[in-house]
Motif scaffolding. Sequence first.
Motif, PDB file in Angstrom:
ATOM      1  N   TRP A  17      72.866 -16.616  11.106  1.00 24.19           N
ATOM      2  CA  TRP A  17      73.909 -16.840  12.102  1.00 24.19           C
ATOM      3  C   TRP A  17      74.544 -15.522  12.526  1.00 24.19           C
ATOM      4  O   TRP A  17      74.904 -15.348  13.697  1.00 24.19           O
ATOM      5  N   THR A  20      72.275 -13.983  14.950  1.00 23.82           N
ATOM      6  CA  THR A  20      72.391 -14.660  16.242  1.00 23.82           C
ATOM      7  C   THR A  20      73.579 -14.127  17.029  1.00 23.82           C
ATOM      8  O   THR A  20      73.487 -13.871  18.238  1.00 23.82           O
ATOM      9  N   TYR A  23      72.759 -10.607  18.334  1.00 27.38           N
ATOM     10  CA  TYR A  23      71.893 -10.675  19.515  1.00 27.38           C
ATOM     11  C   TYR A  23      72.673 -11.178  20.738  1.00 27.38           C
ATOM     12  O   TYR A  23      72.436 -10.727  21.863  1.00 27.38           O
ATOM     13  N   GLY A 149      65.117 -11.361  23.523  1.00 26.66           N
ATOM     14  CA  GLY A 149      64.627 -12.304  22.538  1.00 26.66           C
ATOM     15  C   GLY A 149      63.128 -12.202  22.316  1.00 26.66           C
ATOM     16  O   GLY A 149      62.650 -12.287  21.176  1.00 26.66           O
ATOM     17  N   LEU A 154      61.957 -13.741  18.611  1.00 29.53           N
ATOM     18  CA  LEU A 154      62.776 -14.833  18.107  1.00 29.53           C
ATOM     19  C   LEU A 154      62.034 -16.153  18.263  1.00 29.53           C
ATOM     20  O   LEU A 154      61.151 -16.290  19.115  1.00 29.53           O
ATOM     21  N   GLN A 158      65.977 -20.179  19.060  1.00 26.61           N
ATOM     22  CA  GLN A 158      66.840 -19.003  19.166  1.00 26.61           C
ATOM     23  C   GLN A 158      66.721 -18.364  20.544  1.00 26.61           C
ATOM     24  O   GLN A 158      67.716 -17.900  21.109  1.00 26.61           O
ATOM     25  N   LEU A 162      69.609 -17.758  23.251  1.00 24.94           N
ATOM     26  CA  LEU A 162      69.900 -16.416  23.750  1.00 24.94           C
ATOM     27  C   LEU A 162      69.891 -16.380  25.277  1.00 24.94           C
ATOM     28  O   LEU A 162      70.714 -15.685  25.895  1.00 24.94           O
ATOM     29  N   SER A 197      76.510 -23.491  19.057  1.00 23.18           N
ATOM     30  CA  SER A 197      76.122 -22.947  20.359  1.00 23.18           C
ATOM     31  C   SER A 197      77.288 -22.256  21.056  1.00 23.18           C
ATOM     32  O   SER A 197      77.113 -21.196  21.662  1.00 23.18           O
ATOM     33  N   PRO A 200      78.016 -18.310  19.791  1.00 22.97           N
ATOM     34  CA  PRO A 200      77.245 -17.244  20.436  1.00 22.97           C
ATOM     35  C   PRO A 200      77.540 -17.101  21.926  1.00 22.97           C
ATOM     36  O   PRO A 200      77.561 -15.984  22.449  1.00 22.97           O
ATOM     37  N   ASN A 558      68.186 -22.021  10.100  1.00 25.91           N
ATOM     38  CA  ASN A 558      68.896 -21.745  11.350  1.00 25.91           C
ATOM     39  C   ASN A 558      68.133 -22.301  12.548  1.00 25.91           C
ATOM     40  O   ASN A 558      68.721 -22.887  13.465  1.00 25.91           O
ATOM     41  N   ASP A 559      66.803 -22.136  12.543  1.00 26.80           N
ATOM     42  CA  ASP A 559      65.986 -22.672  13.632  1.00 26.80           C
ATOM     43  C   ASP A 559      66.069 -24.197  13.682  1.00 26.80           C
ATOM     44  O   ASP A 559      66.139 -24.799  14.761  1.00 26.80           O
ATOM     45  N   LEU A 562      69.462 -25.331  15.149  1.00 26.25           N
ATOM     46  CA  LEU A 562      69.509 -25.129  16.596  1.00 26.25           C
ATOM     47  C   LEU A 562      68.690 -26.182  17.327  1.00 26.25           C
ATOM     48  O   LEU A 562      69.099 -26.689  18.378  1.00 26.25           O
TER      49      LEU A 562
END
Length: 584
Positions: A17, A20, A23, A149, A154, A158, A162, A197, A200, A558-559, A562
Motif C-alpha cells: 500500500w 501504491t 506511485y 505503471g 505493475l 494496480q 494508477l 482507492s 491513492p 494487495n492485488d 484492488l
Amino acid sequence: MLRWRLWIVEKLSPSPWQETLAYAAIAGVLGALAALLFREGVSLIHILLTSTDEGIVDSFRELEPWQRLAVPTVGGLIAGFVLLFGRRLHKGESSTDYMEAILIGSGKLPVRASLVKSTAAMFTIASGGSIGREGPMVQLSAVAASWLGRWRKLSAPQLRLLVACGGASGIASAYNAPIAGSFFVAEIILGTIAMESLGPLAVAAVAATLTVRTVSDAHTLYTVPAFTLHSLWEIGPFLVLGALAGLVAPWFLRSLRAAEKLFAATNLPIPLRLALGGLVVGGLAVWVPEVCGNGYSVVVAILNGHLLWQALLLVLICKWVATAATFGSGAQGGVFTPTLFVGATLGYLFGYGVHAVWPQGAADPRAFALVGMGALLAAASHAPVMAIIMLFEMTLSYDIIMPLMLCSVVAYYTARGIEDNSLYSEALKKKAAEEPKPVLPGTVADLARKQASEVFRTARFDVIAKEFLQSRHEEIYVTFADGRYAGAISLHDIKPHLSDAAVAAHVIAEDLLREDIPKIAPQATLAEALRVFALHPGQTLPVVDPETSLLTGILIKNDLLLALLEERGAGKRTGGTTPAWKTK
C-alpha cells in the motif's frame, strides 16, 4: 554487513500500500507536468493563429469579422488533418479512452494515439472551439500514469488504479481542485469512495495541485463576491433553480448527441467535418465573440456583474449552439467547463428574473449563478458530491454551501427522473458493449504474477540472503530442480543464522523451508483466495498447480483487494447486477 542489509530490508521495505501511494504521488506530478505542457501548447498555437497572447474571447474581440470566421474554421481543418494522418501512426493501437482503460481494459493507454488526439485538441481549443481543455489534460495525465505503471511492471489492478490516479491529477491540475479531482474519479468512474482507492486518488491529486502551484501562478479559479443568506425565504427560489437545472441538463446532453448524429450523417471526411464545426462557431463569433473558448471568461464576467441579462440570454443561446457544433463535429476536448458556463448563465438569468419580481427572494443574482454551476454539473454528471466539492474548491466560498447542496441534490434527482444517461455514462456503456472482455480476473491464475522469488532446495545461505535483498516480500519459495514446489522460507527464519557465519556456511534452503505456509491453486476463485488470506498473516501466497505441483506464480494480497474493490464498484455502476467477468 549482510545482517544489517537484511535488517534494513525488513524494517524499511515499504508495504504494497505504501508503494501504491508512492506511485500515485509520482503519477500526480507527471500528470500535472503533462497538463501544464498542454496548456502552454494551446497558448502558443493561439498566438500563432491570432497574433495575440490575450484570452480567447478578448483576442476574438480584436479580430476583424472575416478573421473571426476564418480562425475557428482553419483550426478545425488542421485538427482534422492531424487526426486523419495521425491514424497511420497509431494503427492497431488500443483505445485512448482512459475511462475504458480503468473500467473494462488492462490499464494500458497508447501513447502515440493519445498524443495525436491531444495535438488535434490543441488546434481546436486554440482556434476558439467551444470546448473545454480539461478533457485532453486528463487524458495526457492518465497516459503518463499508464506509462509509469507499465515501466514498473505493475499488475493489472494496480495499473488501472494508477491510471485512475492520473485522471484525478488531470482534473486537479485543470481546476486547481484536488478534492474534486479525487471524487470525480471515485464517484463517476470507480463508483466507490473506499479508502483503498480514494487514498491513492487523493495523494495523486494533491501532488498534482502542489506541482501546478509551484510551477505556475495557479490561483482560485473563480473570485466570487461575499454571499449571505438573507432569509429562509431565499431557499425556495434555490430549490426551484435545482429543479430547473435538472430539467435543462438532459436536454443539454441530448442536444450534444443530436449534433453528433447530424454531423455524422453528412459523411464528410473528418477534416471537413471539423472545419464545418469551426465554421459554425466562427459564424456565431462574428456577432457574439463570447461563444469562443470554454466560457471561463464569460462566467467571471457574470460573477462580477459585467453583463446585462439581455446580452447574457443571447450569449447562452449562441454558446449552446457553438458547443453542440464543436462537440458534434468530433472535436477532441471536454464539455465539463461549457457545462459550468450553461449552469452559471442559467442561474444568473433565473436569479435576475426572481429579483425583478421578488427582490427579497434573490437579493444577489450572482449567487444563483454560482449555485447554478454546481446544480447543472450535478445533473449532467450524476455526481452531486463531486459537483458540490468542486464548486466549493473553485470559489472557496463556504457561505454558498447550503443552497448549493440543496440545489445540486434536487437537480440530480430531477435529471435522473428524466433520463438515466449522464455526461459520461453513455460513453461507458458504449465501450462496455464494444469490449465484452472480463473487467476483472475470475480466477487466481488471471491475477497472479508470474515472477515469484524462488531458490532451489540446495541453494546456499548466501544465495538465499541475496534473494531476500532483491525481493520486496517477506517470503521466498523453494522448488525442486524440476520446478515443483517444496515450501517457503520466511525472512524471520534466517535471522538466527545471520550472527554466526560459521553455521550459516553449512545451511541450505532445505534446512529452512516451511511447509505450513498455505498455497493456492491457479483455478481457485478470488473468494477462495480471500479466505486463505484471512487465515494467513502474510502478504503473498504461492500459486501451485495441484496436478503437477509446479510453482506457477505468486498472488499478492494487495492485488486481490484492488480486484475485489473494482468488482464492488462495477456492481454499483450496474445496479447490483452480476459483474461482466462472472458472465459468459
